[in-house]
Write a protein that holds these residues in place. Structure first.
Motif, PDB file in Angstrom:
ATOM      1  N   UNK A 137      13.061   0.437   1.688  1.00  0.00           N
ATOM      2  CA  UNK A 137      12.053   0.766   2.895  1.00  0.00           C
ATOM      3  C   UNK A 137      10.951   1.677   2.642  1.00  0.00           C
ATOM      4  N   UNK A 138      10.972   2.384   1.497  1.00  0.00           N
ATOM      5  CA  UNK A 138       9.808   3.146   1.353  1.00  0.00           C
ATOM      6  C   UNK A 138       8.602   2.208   0.770  1.00  0.00           C
ATOM      7  N   UNK A 139       9.057   1.132   0.028  1.00  0.00           N
ATOM      8  CA  UNK A 139       8.452  -0.071  -0.658  1.00  0.00           C
ATOM      9  C   UNK A 139       7.599  -0.931   0.577  1.00  0.00           C
ATOM     10  N   UNK A 140       8.445  -1.268   1.576  1.00  0.00           N
ATOM     11  CA  UNK A 140       8.041  -2.048   2.662  1.00  0.00           C
ATOM     12  C   UNK A 140       6.878  -1.007   3.479  1.00  0.00           C
ATOM     13  N   UNK A 141       7.137  -0.021   3.494  1.00  0.00           N
ATOM     14  CA  UNK A 141       6.102   0.910   4.345  1.00  0.00           C
ATOM     15  C   UNK A 141       4.712   0.803   3.594  1.00  0.00           C
ATOM     16  N   UNK A 142       5.049   1.398   2.013  1.00  0.00           N
ATOM     17  CA  UNK A 142       3.764   1.401   1.290  1.00  0.00           C
ATOM     18  C   UNK A 142       2.893  -0.044   1.374  1.00  0.00           C
ATOM     19  N   UNK A 143       3.528  -1.165   1.285  1.00  0.00           N
ATOM     20  CA  UNK A 143       3.297  -2.359   1.108  1.00  0.00           C
ATOM     21  C   UNK A 143       2.371  -2.749   2.493  1.00  0.00           C
ATOM     22  N   UNK A 144       2.940  -2.269   3.720  1.00  0.00           N
ATOM     23  CA  UNK A 144       2.524  -2.563   5.031  1.00  0.00           C
ATOM     24  C   UNK A 144       1.076  -1.793   5.065  1.00  0.00           C
ATOM     25  N   UNK A 145       1.114  -0.516   4.679  1.00  0.00           N
ATOM     26  CA  UNK A 145       0.062   0.369   4.671  1.00  0.00           C
ATOM     27  C   UNK A 145      -1.108  -0.165   4.020  1.00  0.00           C
ATOM     28  N   UNK A 146      -0.897  -0.534   2.621  1.00  0.00           N
ATOM     29  CA  UNK A 146      -2.032  -1.112   1.843  1.00  0.00           C
ATOM     30  C   UNK A 146      -2.433  -2.138   2.385  1.00  0.00           C
TER      31      UNK A 146
END
Length: 59
Positions: free
Chosen positions: A29-38
């Protein structure tokens, strides 16, 4: 004072019912959020640069 204790007992009861993510799920979930923000950071940065250049051309 009794209302305050009752409130915190209710909070504790509800927290025990909560299903918490596993470490693996949390990483996913953290990687999904970071990828989306980037992605949105780059998208809006490009949009800002493009609109800025368009305004300079129009002037």
């Amino acid at each position: 004072m009794a209302k305050k204790e009752s409130f915190f007992q209710g909070v504790k009861s509800e927290m025990e019912k909560t299903s918490w993510p596993t470490g693996k799920e949390l990483g996913k979930y953290t990687s999904i959020v970071v990828t989306t923000v980037l992605f949105f950071l780059l998208f809006f940065y490009g949009l800002d640069i493009g609109i800025g250049r368009l305004i300079e051309i129009i002037k």
